[in-house]
Design a protein around this motif. Structure first.
Motif, PDB file in Angstrom:
ATOM      1  N   VAL A  71       0.693  -1.127   0.103  1.00  0.00           N
ATOM      2  CA  VAL A  71      -0.051  -0.042   0.094  1.00  0.00           C
ATOM      3  C   VAL A  71       0.853   1.109  -0.015  1.00  0.00           C
ATOM      4  CG1 VAL A  71      -1.912  -1.198   1.157  1.00  0.00           C
ATOM      5  CG2 VAL A  71      -0.148   0.093   2.614  1.00  0.00           C
ATOM      6  N   THR A  72       0.316   2.453  -0.341  1.00  0.00           N
ATOM      7  CA  THR A  72       1.077   3.817  -0.429  1.00  0.00           C
ATOM      8  C   THR A  72       0.821   4.227   0.874  1.00  0.00           C
ATOM      9  OG1 THR A  72      -0.938   5.090  -0.995  1.00  0.00           O
ATOM     10  CG2 THR A  72       0.481   3.944  -2.811  1.00  0.00           C
ATOM     11  N   LEU A  73       1.604   5.121   1.157  1.00  0.00           N
ATOM     12  CA  LEU A  73       1.738   5.999   2.627  1.00  0.00           C
ATOM     13  C   LEU A  73       0.207   6.770   2.482  1.00  0.00           C
ATOM     14  CD1 LEU A  73       2.924   7.370   4.745  1.00  0.00           C
ATOM     15  CD2 LEU A  73       3.633   9.151   3.440  1.00  0.00           C
ATOM     16  N   GLU A  74      -0.427   7.148   1.344  1.00  0.00           N
ATOM     17  CA  GLU A  74      -1.809   7.949   1.515  1.00  0.00           C
ATOM     18  C   GLU A  74      -2.854   6.672   1.914  1.00  0.00           C
ATOM     19  OE1 GLU A  74       0.351   7.947  -1.081  1.00  0.00           O
ATOM     20  OE2 GLU A  74       0.802   9.932  -1.564  1.00  0.00           O
ATOM     21  N   ALA A  75      -2.665   5.657   1.306  1.00  0.00           N
ATOM     22  CA  ALA A  75      -3.617   4.721   1.633  1.00  0.00           C
ATOM     23  C   ALA A  75      -3.600   4.299   3.139  1.00  0.00           C
ATOM     24  CB  ALA A  75      -3.480   3.309   0.694  1.00  0.00           C
ATOM     25  N   CYS A  76      -2.236   4.210   3.586  1.00  0.00           N
ATOM     26  CA  CYS A  76      -2.050   3.763   4.987  1.00  0.00           C
ATOM     27  C   CYS A  76      -2.533   4.712   5.993  1.00  0.00           C
ATOM     28  CB  CYS A  76      -0.706   3.549   5.090  1.00  0.00           C
ATOM     29  SG  CYS A  76      -0.087   2.933   7.077  1.00  0.00           S
ATOM     30  N   ARG A  77      -2.257   6.132   5.634  1.00  0.00           N
ATOM     31  CA  ARG A  77      -2.913   7.053   6.396  1.00  0.00           C
ATOM     32  C   ARG A  77      -4.486   7.049   6.191  1.00  0.00           C
ATOM     33  NH1 ARG A  77      -3.962  12.411   3.423  1.00  0.00           N
ATOM     34  NH2 ARG A  77      -5.564  10.855   2.836  1.00  0.00           N
ATOM     35  N   ASP A  78      -5.231   6.819   5.169  1.00  0.00           N
ATOM     36  CA  ASP A  78      -6.715   6.809   5.327  1.00  0.00           C
ATOM     37  C   ASP A  78      -7.248   5.777   6.048  1.00  0.00           C
ATOM     38  OD1 ASP A  78      -6.712   9.030   3.540  1.00  0.00           O
ATOM     39  OD2 ASP A  78      -7.019   8.087   1.853  1.00  0.00           O
ATOM     40  N   MET A  79      -6.399   4.704   6.304  1.00  0.00           N
ATOM     41  CA  MET A  79      -6.853   3.507   7.017  1.00  0.00           C
ATOM     42  C   MET A  79      -6.860   3.888   8.661  1.00  0.00           C
ATOM     43  SD  MET A  79      -4.709   0.058   5.677  1.00  0.00           S
ATOM     44  CE  MET A  79      -4.643  -0.283   4.242  1.00  0.00           C
ATOM     45  N   CYS A  80      -6.096   4.660   8.979  1.00  0.00           N
ATOM     46  CA  CYS A  80      -6.077   5.146  10.325  1.00  0.00           C
ATOM     47  C   CYS A  80      -6.893   6.375  10.464  1.00  0.00           C
ATOM     48  CB  CYS A  80      -4.683   5.620  10.908  1.00  0.00           C
ATOM     49  SG  CYS A  80      -4.470   6.335  12.349  1.00  0.00           S
ATOM     50  N   LEU A  81      -7.335   7.264   9.237  1.00  0.00           N
ATOM     51  CA  LEU A  81      -8.038   8.145   9.496  1.00  0.00           C
ATOM     52  C   LEU A  81      -9.557   7.655   9.824  1.00  0.00           C
ATOM     53  CD1 LEU A  81      -8.011  11.319   9.320  1.00  0.00           C
ATOM     54  CD2 LEU A  81      -8.507  11.131   6.786  1.00  0.00           C
ATOM     55  N   ASN A  82      -9.641   6.658   8.958  1.00  0.00           N
ATOM     56  CA  ASN A  82     -11.340   6.066   8.923  1.00  0.00           C
ATOM     57  C   ASN A  82     -11.342   5.000  10.091  1.00  0.00           C
ATOM     58  OD1 ASN A  82     -11.760   7.585   6.498  1.00  0.00           O
ATOM     59  ND2 ASN A  82     -10.761   5.991   5.276  1.00  0.00           N
ATOM     60  N   ASP A  83     -10.633   4.973  11.073  1.00  0.00           N
ATOM     61  CA  ASP A  83     -10.648   3.903  12.092  1.00  0.00           C
ATOM     62  C   ASP A  83     -10.701   4.838  13.458  1.00  0.00           C
ATOM     63  OD1 ASP A  83     -10.832   1.879  13.828  1.00  0.00           O
ATOM     64  OD2 ASP A  83      -9.737   0.616  12.881  1.00  0.00           O
ATOM     65  N   PHE A  84     -11.788   5.079  14.004  1.00  0.00           N
ATOM     66  CA  PHE A  84     -11.634   5.855  15.234  1.00  0.00           C
ATOM     67  C   PHE A  84     -10.834   5.185  16.518  1.00  0.00           C
ATOM     68  CE2 PHE A  84     -14.919   2.390  16.366  1.00  0.00           C
ATOM     69  CZ  PHE A  84     -14.832   2.361  17.828  1.00  0.00           C
ATOM     70  N   ARG A  85     -10.517   3.907  16.302  1.00  0.00           N
ATOM     71  CA  ARG A  85      -9.536   3.297  17.286  1.00  0.00           C
ATOM     72  C   ARG A  85      -8.210   3.537  16.999  1.00  0.00           C
ATOM     73  NH1 ARG A  85     -11.110  -2.543  16.325  1.00  0.00           N
ATOM     74  NH2 ARG A  85     -10.735  -1.826  14.073  1.00  0.00           N
ATOM     75  N   CYS A  86      -7.937   4.208  15.822  1.00  0.00           N
ATOM     76  CA  CYS A  86      -6.356   4.159  15.387  1.00  0.00           C
ATOM     77  C   CYS A  86      -5.832   5.546  16.134  1.00  0.00           C
ATOM     78  CB  CYS A  86      -6.446   4.423  14.036  1.00  0.00           C
ATOM     79  SG  CYS A  86      -4.630   4.851  13.357  1.00  0.00           S
ATOM     80  N   GLN A  87      -4.686   5.135  16.632  1.00  0.00           N
ATOM     81  CA  GLN A  87      -3.825   6.408  17.495  1.00  0.00           C
ATOM     82  C   GLN A  87      -2.830   6.757  16.554  1.00  0.00           C
ATOM     83  OE1 GLN A  87      -4.520   7.581  20.780  1.00  0.00           O
ATOM     84  NE2 GLN A  87      -6.609   6.497  20.199  1.00  0.00           N
ATOM     85  N   GLY A  88      -2.482   6.122  15.856  1.00  0.00           N
ATOM     86  CA  GLY A  88      -1.195   6.406  14.568  1.00  0.00           C
ATOM     87  C   GLY A  88      -0.974   5.108  13.796  1.00  0.00           C
ATOM     88  N   PHE A  89       0.055   5.425  12.662  1.00  0.00           N
ATOM     89  CA  PHE A  89       0.423   4.202  11.886  1.00  0.00           C
ATOM     90  C   PHE A  89       1.841   4.432  11.716  1.00  0.00           C
ATOM     91  CE2 PHE A  89      -0.619   7.681   8.995  1.00  0.00           C
ATOM     92  CZ  PHE A  89       0.331   7.491   8.092  1.00  0.00           C
ATOM     93  N   SER A  90       2.311   3.061  11.423  1.00  0.00           N
ATOM     94  CA  SER A  90       3.819   3.023  11.043  1.00  0.00           C
ATOM     95  C   SER A  90       3.804   2.659   9.697  1.00  0.00           C
ATOM     96  CB  SER A  90       4.412   1.917  12.001  1.00  0.00           C
ATOM     97  OG  SER A  90       5.626   1.505  11.587  1.00  0.00           O
ATOM     98  N   TYR A  91       4.847   2.971   9.109  1.00  0.00           N
ATOM     99  CA  TYR A  91       4.856   2.949   7.707  1.00  0.00           C
ATOM    100  C   TYR A  91       6.354   2.826   7.139  1.00  0.00           C
ATOM    101  CZ  TYR A  91       4.149   3.151   2.385  1.00  0.00           C
ATOM    102  OH  TYR A  91       4.081   2.933   1.066  1.00  0.00           O
ATOM    103  N   ARG A  92       6.545   1.547   6.285  1.00  0.00           N
ATOM    104  CA  ARG A  92       7.969   1.453   5.802  1.00  0.00           C
ATOM    105  C   ARG A  92       7.856   0.884   4.551  1.00  0.00           C
ATOM    106  NH1 ARG A  92       9.665  -3.287  10.009  1.00  0.00           N
ATOM    107  NH2 ARG A  92       8.320  -1.985  11.278  1.00  0.00           N
TER     108      ARG A  92
END
Length: 708
Positions: free
Chosen positions: A362-383
């Motif tokens: 996945v791309t960085l933008e897609a990873c960010r959207d996963m976190c953005l659309n999940d109220f449980r998400c506190q952040g995300f790690s991307y490599r």
């Protein structure tokens, strides 16, 4: 004659009176307590000692009005406590006492008579309490049988001969200088493996042995269900899961302890009888930030010159005196449920575990959207390793930062919160927020970025273009890379690897610290050593020769020292790699090198010579047998043996060291190494090089110490 008889009678009367009171004066400093006896907190002389006076049991005070019934090392400078009966409930400085009751129980009572602690023995067969040379407080029956012992209830310390079983556990103190129960534990898991676990209010996480590997890769077995371990008097530790180690000063006659420290690391300490100070002779984790939860919730552990904790942008420390409490948000957490949020990037950082999901490709933008659309998400790690790896986090726990970690963590915060990114790898003191952060703002449109927020796109584009140019003109690319970075990429990788342990200094810093390299301490084949001052601390700065002649030695030395830890090996604080400048920053040792004391007028006494020989032998034995890699020094000579204030030796200069796996065949040296006069015959005869070459050099040093 009559007068003489009267005087003799008076002398006899006074002698018998004194003799009758003598046992009473000694009863509280002996190693027995009879039934009915007690120890009072108000009488400083009320204590019992082991027969050899190694241990003392009595009331130990901290502050003005807090006391514990404890056992401590009598001859250590700080009276190091190894066991407490009431670690979480101190008693008052007045009226508290420990008593052997008539019913056979040993009871600790507070000033108001409240029972704070007692043994689980209520049998009337208890005859006395006895304190043994091992540091074990026991209750014995009339036939000498042990009915209760403190060894069955250890706190944070394992003493030699104390059998550690499935029913025992070492639990750390909450903080340094405290007895309160902390969060880190040593115990046998249900799989029969000896483990370290962080058991905080937020989470329970096993962190040793390495949870990323299987039991067998970690060198353990789960087939032996006896679950027993012991540290013996020689400094050898043996466990039923096949885990074993030796203290670096292995041998009889040394007082040792294995302690579950407040920072979550398990360490063996050895006591120096002359100074009363402790030295670390083994530890479970070389990288303290591998302890999960050492910095608390939301916090990040960073290893600079020593491990420190820091808060991410948008957070502040909950309690400056207790990092176990972690960091608290400067904003209302409910605001994260809205889409008016942004993501703050912290490079080379991750929070271990608590992944809501793991997605690849996945791309960085897609990873960010996963976190953005999940109220449980506190952040995300991307490599980005060939393909994108996305880890969406439900909690920010077990934070860790390392320069060689190939990913960033993106923390979700409200858009109106001011944030800044701490310069965690170069700041002299780690505080919350010091410089500007790279920020990605979340919005309904994934393309709603300004030029600042897509800076990473240009960085990736530049790297790709640069790589293409390098492939087309490899020679010019090499020259450009060398001029730009100063070292090849492989060496840079090595620098990144060790940067989590040492500080990287600039050339200007070291030039200023050494007063433009004014005071020379010594010189050898690999470079010149200068005296310097960094952060009000004396250091020795080794300035290496031309890069084309010493690059291999430089990389070997910093890599080697990064993997070993021993009281008889010199410690390195940092390094410099800037253009053609190659320098190492060592601890400064007051008495310089051994050659100054065997070839000059201030010759060492025989006792000092023996101590230097023994310490050097211990250091070499550690290099050859105990450290993670098999290390051959290859240049053992007086100039490479430094002496501290107390003339304790520390082996230095690993630039000629040879590393290989202990089980592997090892590769041959491509050229002769070492110093004439100290080189073993193997070099000239073209025989295989083993650790015996160091033994040969050590033998020459011994001869010189004897003959001068």
């Amino acid at each position: 004659m009559r007068t003489l008889l009267i005087l003799e009678s008076l002398y006899l009367f006074f002698f018998l009176t004194l003799l009758s009171t003598f046992p009473i004066a000694l009863s509280r400093s002996h190693f027995d307590l009879e039934r009915g006896d007690s120890i009072s907190v108000e009488k400083k002389s009320d204590f019992i000692t082991s027969p050899d006076n190694t241990f003392t049991c009595g009331f130990y005070g901290l502050g003005t009005n807090a006391y514990w019934l404890a056992i401590w090392f009598t001859n250590s400078r700080d009276k190091t406590v190894v066991w407490t009966a009431n670690r979480d409930r101190p008693v008052n400085s007045k009226g508290s006492k420990a008593t052997i009751r008539r019913d056979g129980a040993m009871v600790l009572t507070d000033v108001d008579g409240t029972v704070i602690w007692q043994t689980n023995t209520t049998t009337t067969d208890v005859a006395k309490a006895q304190f043994l040379n091992t540091g074990n407080l026991v209750l014995k029956g009339p036939k000498g049988e042990i009915l209760w012992q403190s060894f069955d209830f250890p706190t944070d310390t394992l003493l030699p001969s104390l059998k550690f079983t499935k029913n025992t556990r070492l639990r750390s103190a909450m903080r340094k200088g405290s007895f309160e129960s902390g969060y880190f534990n040593l115990y046998f898991g249900s799989d029969n493996v000896l483990r370290l676990i962080s058991d905080s209010p937020d989470t329970s996480t096993t962190y040793w042995p390495n949870p990323d590997f299987t039991i067998y890769v970690n060198g353990r077995t789960n087939y032996n269900s006896s679950r027993i371990a012991v540290l013996d008097d020689m400094g050898r530790f043996l466990s039923s899961d096949q885990f074993r180690f030796n203290a670096s000063d292995m041998g009889y006659g040394i007082k040792r302890r294995l302690t579950m420290d407040h920072d979550g690391n398990l360490r063996v300490y050895s006591l120096n009888n002359s100074t009363g100070l402790w030295a670390i002779t083994w530890q479970a984790l070389q990288q303290p930030c591998n302890v999960k939860g050492v910095c608390g919730k939301n916090a990040i552990c960073v290893y600079a010159q020593e491990p420190k904790c820091t808060c991410p942008p948008g957070f502040e420390v909950s309690d400056p005196n207790d990092w176990n409490s972690g960091c608290k948000a400067k904003f209302d957490q409910l605001l994260l449920n809205s889409r008016r949020v942004k993501f703050v990037e912290i490079p080379h950082t991750d929070y271990y575990g608590f992944d809501l999901n793991t997605t690849t490709g996945v791309t960085l933008e897609a990873c960010r959207d996963m976190c953005l659309n999940d109220f449980r998400c506190q952040g995300f790690s991307y490599r980005l390793l060939g393909q994108g790896f996305c880890f969406v986090k439900s909690a920010l726990l077990n934070g860790y930062a390392s320069p060689d970690f190939p990913a960033s963590i993106y923390i979700k915060v409200p858009v109106n919160v001011e944030t800044s990114k701490p310069d965690i790898f170069h700041a002299s003191s780690l505080t919350c927020g010091s410089s500007e952060a790279d920020i990605i703002v979340g919005s309904p449109s994934m393309y709603d970025f300004n030029s600042r927020r897509v800076r990473w796109v240009y960085i990736y584009s530049f790297v790709a273009a640069f790589g293409a140019v390098e492939l087309m003109v490899i020679s010019l690319g090499w020259w450009f890379l060398f001029r730009k970075h100063g070292v090849p990429a492989s060496v840079e990788a090595g620098y990144r690897m060790i940067s989590s342990q040492f500080r990287r200094y600039s050339y200007s810093e070291l030039k200023k610290a050494t007063n433009n390299f004014k005071e020379e301490l010594g010189r050898g084949g690999s470079g010149i050593v200068y005296r310097g001052i960094l952060s009000n601390r004396l250091v020795a700065v080794k300035r290496l020769g031309d890069i084309f002649q010493t690059q291999d030695e430089y990389f070997a030395e910093i890599s080697t020292i990064g993997k070993i830890n021993h009281m008889n090996l010199v410690r390195i604080w940092g390094f410099c790699s800037e253009k053609r400048h190659r320098m190492l920053v060592y601890e400064y040792l007051d008495n310089l090198s051994l050659d100054k004391h065997i070839f000059g007028s201030n010759f060492l006494e025989w006792k000092q010579r023996y101590a230097v020989a023994l310490g050097t032998a211990k250091g070499l034995a550690y290099l050859h047998h105990e450290c993670l890699e098999w290390v051959i020094h290859c240049d053992v000579k007086p100039e490479n043996i430094l002496l501290d204030t107390e003339f304790q030796p520390k082996i230095a200069d690993f630039g000629l060291a040879k590393l290989s796996q202990r089980e592997g065949p090892g590769s041959e040296f491509t050229r002769i190494r070492g110093t004439k006069g100290y080189m073993a015959p193997e070099w000239a005869l073209n025989h295989p090089i083993t650790a015996k070459v160091d033994v040969y050099g050590f033998g020459v040093v011994i001869l010189e110490m004897v003959r001068g």
